[in-house]
Design an enzyme around this catalytic site. Structure first.
Site, short mmCIF file in Angstrom:
data_model
loop_
_atom_site.label_atom_id
_atom_site.label_comp_id
_atom_site.label_asym_id
_atom_site.label_seq_id
_atom_site.Cartn_x
_atom_site.Cartn_y
_atom_site.Cartn_z
N ASP A 99 0.87 -1.17 0.00
CA ASP A 99 0.00 0.00 0.00
C ASP A 99 0.91 1.23 0.00
O ASP A 99 1.78 1.35 0.86
CB ASP A 99 -0.90 -0.01 1.24
N ASN A 149 -3.19 12.66 -4.59
CA ASN A 149 -4.48 12.81 -5.29
C ASN A 149 -5.23 14.04 -4.79
O ASN A 149 -5.81 14.78 -5.59
CB ASN A 149 -5.35 11.57 -5.09
N HIS A 202 -6.41 13.45 -9.58
CA HIS A 202 -6.27 12.04 -9.96
C HIS A 202 -5.34 11.83 -11.15
O HIS A 202 -4.69 10.79 -11.27
CB HIS A 202 -7.64 11.41 -10.24
N ASP A 245 -2.41 9.17 -11.22
CA ASP A 245 -2.20 8.17 -12.26
C ASP A 245 -0.75 8.19 -12.77
O ASP A 245 -0.14 7.14 -12.98
CB ASP A 245 -3.16 8.39 -13.44
N ASP A 257 -4.08 2.51 -4.98
CA ASP A 257 -2.63 2.47 -4.71
C ASP A 257 -2.22 1.17 -4.03
O ASP A 257 -1.24 1.12 -3.31
CB ASP A 257 -2.22 3.67 -3.86
#
Length: 183
Positions: free
Chosen positions: A77, A85, A90, A94, A133
């Site tokens: 994680d 983010n 976002h 990405d 993630d």
């Protein structure tokens, strides 16, 4: 009727079908890129190119059937990913996920992963993106916990770096949990 498919330079997949109609040959061309991408996306994450949860579960099932050996599942994680983010959006998240995934050298045909984090992975091992993630690594050929812990330490070192994404320098970390499968 004869049919074949080919890849265009721009990445599209075209299906060609030829059939005789009297003395003429009729050739139909269809762009099947969406269908091909949809089928592949069940097994390959479209953003990172890594395996998906579906592929991981299939490999995990195989590993659990082998009672002769133990295997190890690592759950990863990313630390501070939510802040990326929330701060930059976002799209930036990405870009960061793509950068992290590039640390896992990857051969899409055989699902071999290794080079960047040491050549301790076998063809039965897999790195998958579970979503967001979260990632998982199945070490199907590692039969003792010490080797899995060494691998996890290498992963933490490789992933916990500064990344240049979208013109911003981003620092993240990664938390890793290890589960033993079998013996």
């Amino acid at each position: 009727s004869t049919q074949f498919q080919f890849e265009m330079r721009d990445g599209r997949t075209i299906m060609a079908r030829a059939r005789m109609m009297g003395e003429a040959t009729l050739v139909e061309l269809s762009d099947v890129s969406f269908v091909v991408r949809s089928a592949l996306s069940q097994y390959r994450d479209p953003l990172t190119g890594l395996a998906t949860r579906v592929e991981l579960l299939a490999r995990l099932s195989q590993a659990m059937e082998d009672t002769e050996k133990s295997a190890h599942l690592l759950y990863l994680d990313l630390d501070r990913f939510k802040a990326v983010n929330d701060t930059w959006g976002h799209g930036m998240g990405d870009l960061l996920l793509e950068s992290v995934a590039k640390h896992f050298a990857f051969d899409i045909d055989t699902a071999l992963v290794a080079v960047r984090i040491g050549n301790i992975l076998s063809a039965q091992d897999i790195i998958a993106r579970l979503g967001g993630d979260e990632f998982a690594v199945l070490l199907a050929e590692v039969d003792h916990r010490g080797a899995a812990e060494v691998f996890a330490t290498k992963l933490i070192d490789v992933v916990s770096r500064s990344y240049l994404a979208g013109g911003h320098l981003v620092n993240i970390g990664v938390s890793v949990g290890i589960a033993v499968i079998g013996q």
